[in-house]
Structures are given as C-alpha cells and as structure tokens.
Enzyme design. Structure first.
Site, PDB file in Angstrom:
ATOM      1  N   HIS A   1     -14.105  13.078  10.840  1.00  0.00           N
ATOM      2  CA  HIS A   1     -14.633  12.559  12.106  1.00  0.00           C
ATOM      3  C   HIS A   1     -14.502  11.046  12.238  1.00  0.00           C
ATOM      4  CE1 HIS A   1     -15.783  16.529  13.024  1.00  0.00           C
ATOM      5  NE2 HIS A   1     -16.961  16.551  12.434  1.00  0.00           N
TER       6      HIS A   1
ATOM      7  N   HIS B   1     -19.667  17.126  19.292  1.00  0.00           N
ATOM      8  CA  HIS B   1     -20.172  17.887  18.138  1.00  0.00           C
ATOM      9  C   HIS B   1     -21.597  18.396  18.397  1.00  0.00           C
ATOM     10  CE1 HIS B   1     -20.936  18.863  13.889  1.00  0.00           C
ATOM     11  NE2 HIS B   1     -19.637  18.665  13.661  1.00  0.00           N
TER      12      HIS B   1
ATOM     13  N   GLU C   1     -15.917  22.973  19.026  1.00  0.00           N
ATOM     14  CA  GLU C   1     -15.250  21.695  19.271  1.00  0.00           C
ATOM     15  C   GLU C   1     -13.801  21.891  19.718  1.00  0.00           C
ATOM     16  OE1 GLU C   1     -16.366  18.736  15.923  1.00  0.00           O
ATOM     17  OE2 GLU C   1     -16.514  20.746  15.048  1.00  0.00           O
TER      18      GLU C   1
END
Length: 383
Positions: free
Chosen positions: A131, A205, A345
């Site tokens: 991420h 998220h 996602e």
C-alpha cells in the site's frame, strides 16, 4: 416509498428540498476530526441523503471514518470499521476506510523498474512493500478542495506526492472525490497526474460489516458474488505467482453467491492456508476500461443491507479480515477480531510492474489515471 419517506422525515435538517424539483437534495457538512501532533487540524465532511445514508470522510488518509445506512426495518447502523478519535488512527494504523497508494497492494521486495531504471519502495509487509510503503497515502493529511450539497453531495480531497516519495518517481497529484446521491449511490473517484513517468494504483480500503461494525456476529455470514472465472494464486508471501488460475472447483468460486464463512477455513486449499482465508485478486477483466463493470454483489441476509460494486478496474482484491487480532477497539467499543469485516478493492493487479503479462501500471505526463468505484447501496425490502 412510505418506508423511505419515514426515514426522510426522521433525518429532519439533514435534508433539503430541491427548488422546483421532485426529490430531496443530499447535504454535505464540514467539521473537524482532531488535530495532528504538529498542530494541523484534520478537516472532515459528512454527506447525507434523505434515506438515512451518511458517510463521514476525514482528511487524514482521505478515509471513510463512518458509513451509516438503514436495514430493512429502518434501523440505522455504522457498517464501516474505524476509530472514534484521530489519536487512535495515529497509534494503531489499520487502513480503516483509507485511500491507499501510491501503489495499492504489494510489490515484491519493494523492487520494480520503469523503462529499465530500478526503484525501491520501502518494505513494510514481511519482505514486500504494501500500500505504498511506510508512509503511504493512508498516513498523510490531504487538503479538502471542495464540499458541495445538492442532488449529489460530494467532498474532494487532494494530495501532492513529491518526486521520490516512498521511492516512487515523479510528483503525483491525486484527487479523491466521495459523492452520495438520493439513489443511495456512493461513488469514490480517484484521479492522478504526474510530471514524470511513474507507476500508480490507488484504491479504497474500507472494512465492511453490513450487520454493523460492532456486531458480535461478525461478517462471515455475508453473501458474496464475484463474476470472475479466474483469480491470482500467490506464494507464501502474498505475491502473485503469475498464473491466472480457474476458480472452478475451488473455494475461490464466487460466480454464484456464497456466505464467506462457508469455505474461508478450507485447510486443504494451500491458497487459503497461505492467507489464513481470502486475501487474493480476482480477474474481472484484462485492463482498465472506459466504462464500469460489475465487480461484486454483497449482502447481509440478516439485516437486508447490501451493495453492488462497479468499477473500471481489471482486478478485485477481496480480503476477509484474516489479520484483525483484537488489538484494535472500534467506534462501538468492540474489539475487532478475525472475520469481523470484509474488504473489496478494485485495482490493477498486485505486483504488476514485475509481471508484464498483467498489463501496465505506468502513468506518463499528460495522461490521467482514474479509478472509479460505485457502490449501489441496498437496504432490503421494508417490513
């Protein structure tokens, strides 16, 4: 209609009539969600419609802090995991509702190349970069550039990631727009531009528990449909092997609806063992498309709450909350444990820069990156 009208009246000042129109207008309200240690205030905006749906977005991480929606009986609950205070977001980051990037998901060993030039992103997930690295988009303060009420209520936030930030080339300007309308449609749109060739993969998220974020029942009874014939198997460190494997005959076949808990602990499947459940990318398409397509249908049979998720992205990362470990206390005072929430996602495939067959994550000057996610929220038939 009577059911929705009753909810609209209960909302009171949270809604307004559109002059000359025939529908309620959604409202956006500004507020503040605490102060960072350096003294900077963290703006927030709450979007509400006439049907009891509201979403609160905070500028720290451009994150969904709250998402409230009614069930089939009109009972409103918060269905997004998160914290009550900014201090908790700083002390125990969990990506709750956050915007993640510059490259969402994982890059093997944090290493990749752009036009043959090597780059190194910080390693923060075992041997990999996750991420965006140690200080990804979820851990920075975004600027609120617009808050609007009207037929569609919206808030737009911006972050400028400098050249070299977390090992990524190019100054990247990212806009995140959250919008809510009177059809109970929540849209998240990410747009980005760069001044130098780079890679980009930005998504949201949010942790969903449609029975309510503090529900003792957790999210394992949630029914999920994913219209994908293939998924990406991984190695033991959650990096795709490069294979596009058929879902047929596996716990990864969600072409027909299944409760997540039916197969999430099937130990005979090595992939389930690696991830302690689901934490994989489903192959919805081959590339980013101009238009949106269906990514998932999600519903909670007990409450009637649910949503359809649409996006223009080729992949859907579905995560079953396997690593929630009772070290975070949520807004309702509930300890979040394994299986308490689900994450969906839409994105480019993980580790795409190291897998040419997956397509491209490149963004060049003059181009615009877009990830548009539309959640068509449903509350079930009224009683």
């Amino acid at each position: 209609m009577k059911h929705r009208w009753r909810i609209a009246l209960a909302m009171g000042a949270a809604t307004a009539w559109v002059p000359g129109g025939t529908a309620w207008a959604a409202e956006a309200q500004r507020s503040t969600f605490g102060t960072l240690p350096d003294g900077r205030a963290v703006p927030a905006a709450t979007l509400r419609n006439a049907h009891g749906v509201s979403v609160r977005v905070i500028a720290y991480g451009a994150a969904i802090q709250s998402l409230r929606m009614p069930d089939r009986r009109g009972q409103v609950a918060d269905v997004a995991l998160g914290y009550r205070t900014l201090a908790e977001y700083l002390a125990k980051p969990q990506y709750f509702g956050a915007t993640v990037g510059r490259y969402a998901n994982r890059i093997a060993a944090g290493r990749y190349a752009v036009d043959g030039r090597p780059f190194q992103a910080p390693v923060n997930d075992g041997p990999n970069s996750l991420h965006g690295g140690v200080a990804g988009f979820d851990k920075v303060l975004w600027t609120v550039t617009s808050v609007r009420s009207g037929p569609v209520a919206s808030v737009t936030l911006r972050y400028v990631s400098r050249d070299g930030d977390q090992g990524y080339p190019g100054a990247l300007t990212v806009d995140a727009t959250y919008s809510l309308d009177e059809r109970d449609t929540l849209t998240i749109e990410y747009c980005a531009t760069t001044d130098r060739l780079t890679i980009v993969n930005v998504t949201n998220h949010n942790y969903w528990n449609l029975s309510g974020e503090g529900s003792a029942a957790g999210a394992m009874g949630t029914s999920v449909t994913i219209p994908a014939d293939r998924y990406l198997p991984t190695d033991a460190h959650a990096i795709p092997t490069g294979e596009l494997r058929s879902v047929a005959g596996t716990p990864f076949d969600f072409r027909q609806p299944h409760a997540v808990g039916e197969r999430v602990r099937e130990g005979a499947d090595q992939q389930i063992g690696y991830a302690r459940g689901y934490d994989h990318n489903w192959v919805i398409g081959a590339e980013v498309t101009p238009d949106q397509h269906l990514m998932a249908r999600v519903s909670d049979p007990a409450s009637g709450r649910g949503f359809e998720l649409w996006s223009n992205q080729p992949g859907l990362q579905f995560y079953s909350g396997n690593f929630l470990d009772a070290t975070s206390t949520g807004k309702s005072g509930h300890l979040y444990r394994e299986g308490d929430a689900l994450v969906f996602e839409p994105q480019i495939f993980p580790d795409t820069p190291n897998h040419p067959a997956f397509g491209s994550a490149r963004l060049a000057p003059g181009q615009v990156y877009r990830n548009v996610m539309t959640y068509r929220l449903t509350t079930g038939a009224p009683e």
